[in-house]
Design a protein around this motif. Structure first.
Motif, PDB file in Angstrom:
ATOM      1  N   THR A  46       0.831  -1.196   0.000  1.00 24.07           N
ATOM      2  CA  THR A  46       0.000   0.000   0.000  1.00 24.07           C
ATOM      3  C   THR A  46       0.868   1.250   0.000  1.00 24.07           C
ATOM      4  O   THR A  46       0.622   2.203  -0.738  1.00 24.07           O
ATOM      5  CB  THR A  46      -0.930   0.003   1.220  1.00 24.07           C
ATOM      6  N   GLU A  49       2.495   1.974  -3.329  1.00 19.13           N
ATOM      7  CA  GLU A  49       1.590   2.665  -4.239  1.00 19.13           C
ATOM      8  C   GLU A  49       1.552   4.156  -3.928  1.00 19.13           C
ATOM      9  O   GLU A  49       1.481   4.994  -4.834  1.00 19.13           O
ATOM     10  CB  GLU A  49       0.181   2.064  -4.132  1.00 19.13           C
ATOM     11  N   THR A  50       1.604   4.499  -2.635  1.00 21.72           N
ATOM     12  CA  THR A  50       1.633   5.912  -2.249  1.00 21.72           C
ATOM     13  C   THR A  50       2.907   6.583  -2.755  1.00 21.72           C
ATOM     14  O   THR A  50       2.873   7.699  -3.285  1.00 21.72           O
ATOM     15  CB  THR A  50       1.540   6.054  -0.719  1.00 21.72           C
ATOM     16  N   SER A  53       2.692   7.314  -6.352  1.00 24.66           N
ATOM     17  CA  SER A  53       1.814   8.450  -6.651  1.00 24.66           C
ATOM     18  C   SER A  53       2.536   9.776  -6.426  1.00 24.66           C
ATOM     19  O   SER A  53       2.323  10.736  -7.169  1.00 24.66           O
ATOM     20  CB  SER A  53       0.536   8.374  -5.811  1.00 24.66           C
ATOM     21  N   ILE A 197      -2.816  10.370  -4.658  1.00 18.56           N
ATOM     22  CA  ILE A 197      -3.410   9.107  -5.107  1.00 18.56           C
ATOM     23  C   ILE A 197      -4.723   9.377  -5.831  1.00 18.56           C
ATOM     24  O   ILE A 197      -4.981   8.829  -6.918  1.00 18.56           O
ATOM     25  CB  ILE A 197      -3.617   8.150  -3.917  1.00 18.56           C
ATOM     26  N   GLU A 221     -10.655   2.913  -5.182  1.00 18.98           N
ATOM     27  CA  GLU A 221      -9.264   2.859  -4.741  1.00 18.98           C
ATOM     28  C   GLU A 221      -9.160   3.080  -3.231  1.00 18.98           C
ATOM     29  O   GLU A 221      -8.380   2.410  -2.551  1.00 18.98           O
ATOM     30  CB  GLU A 221      -8.433   3.906  -5.472  1.00 18.98           C
ATOM     31  N   LEU A 225      -7.475   0.319  -0.674  1.00 23.39           N
ATOM     32  CA  LEU A 225      -6.376   0.593   0.258  1.00 23.39           C
ATOM     33  C   LEU A 225      -6.752   0.200   1.684  1.00 23.39           C
ATOM     34  O   LEU A 225      -5.954  -0.405   2.412  1.00 23.39           O
ATOM     35  CB  LEU A 225      -5.998   2.072   0.204  1.00 23.39           C
TER      36      LEU A 225
END
Length: 339
Positions: A46, A49-50, A53, A197, A221, A225
């Motif tokens: 997670t 992914e941050t 972004s 995000i 999304e 998360l």
């Protein structure tokens, strides 16, 4: 209009605290916006992914390397190298700053076992157009200041400008007095205020006039998360979703008389003490906001062909952005509790 550029600063953590802080100050002194995700646990999917972004929304990427390769993923690749590779894949200009081989350096900050991988990474950085070598913090900052200024001059990027300094800077104020109307162009200057995000997911859809899709994808999304974090923290492998997921993840309980917390939430939405009235109210209040957003916004958009205009979509995207910032705040607080 004075542009500010977002500059992503990447490095290993423990060995380069002083240098990274100095680079952050140097970027600020140039009038730009430094960001770095080293405070996040990049090993968490997670959080990765941050990080991506934040790289996506950056204009330039800086990497500082010394004698540590850093924490690695399941494939043995360090997260610093992953960030470097990802920035290159996105076409973001990369500037490398590598310590000189004969520079004085503490022995306990040398990662001997990973030397082969680190040397290969340094060679990769050296193959890019911009690389500088340093042996002191002062020299590093000199190189960063000169190289970044030169790169900005020869390769200006999108950057950020204050909404009040743009030709459309008065749009939001003019639109705010009533139900917001307009097209995607009316909101183009306000994407910088949106959580990265949410911005990465909603902006391309919104700009292609896919307003309902932009909203639905945003809240899907957010749900994803939270679902992944809930499974990881709670160990509950059941496939929870929607209202049930939000209440399982964020609910807590305290004694009404003593205010002693009887059950902490699995996931936090605030950095306030939950034994206080304000902390407890924020946690439960935002739990209801998350649950309501999923029930009232995501679900209708997912199960029906609903048409909405740009103004209504923007209002929902702003809400999603705010919920994501509260999510970030709670996750940072949870990490501080476990530190």
């Amino acid at each position: 209009m004075a542009k500010k550029y977002q500059v992503f600063i990447s490095s290993t953590f423990e060995d380069l605290k002083e240098q990274r802080d100095a680079v952050v100050k140097a970027v600020l002194q140039l009038g730009h916006l430094p960001v770095g995700m080293e405070m996040f646990n990049a090993g968490d999917q997670t959080q990765w992914e941050t990080i991506k972004s934040y790289i996506d929304s950056s204009d330039y990427y800086l990497v500082v390397l010394a004698h540590r390769y850093g924490s690695v993923d399941a494939n043995g690749i360090s997260y610093t190298e992953k960030e470097y590779d990802y920035a290159g894949e996105q076409g973001i200009p990369r500037l490398g700053f590598v310590i000189e081989k004969d520079a004085t350096w503490p022995a306990d900050q040398v990662e001997a076992k990973a030397k082969k991988k680190l040397d290969a990474f340094k060679s990769k950085v050296g193959s890019t157009r911009v690389i500088n070598f340093w042996n002191t913090t002062d020299k590093l900052i000199h190189h960063v200041t000169f190289s970044l200024s030169h790169e900005i001059a020869r390769n200006p990027r999108t950057g950020w400008v204050r909404a009040t300094e743009t030709p459309s800077g008065s749009h939001l104020a003019a639109l705010a007095g009533s139900a917001i109307q307009g097209t995607s162009d009316d909101f183009c200057y306000y994407w910088p205020i949106i959580h990265p995000i949410v911005r990465g997911i909603a902006k391309p859809r919104f700009e292609n006039h896919l307003y309902a899709d932009a909203v639905e994808s945003t809240f899907k999304e957010i749900t994803h998360l939270i679902k992944e974090a809930y499974k990881r923290v709670s160990g509950d492998t059941r496939e929870r979703d929607g209202d049930d997921l939000m209440r399982k993840a964020f609910s807590c309980e305290r004694d009404n008389n003593t205010h002693v917390l009887l059950r902490a939430p699995i996931l936090y939405l605030t950095d306030r003490d939950l034994a206080t009235d304000s902390g407890y109210s924020v946690q439960l209040g935002y739990m209801n906001l998350f649950a309501g957003a999923v029930r009232g916004i995501r679900n209708p958009k997912a199960h029906a062909n609903i048409v909405i205009d740009a103004g209504e979509a923007w209002e929902m995207i702003v809400l999603g952005s705010h919920l994501m910032r509260m999510w970030d705040r709670g996750q940072q607080y949870a990490r501080s509790l476990s530190a």
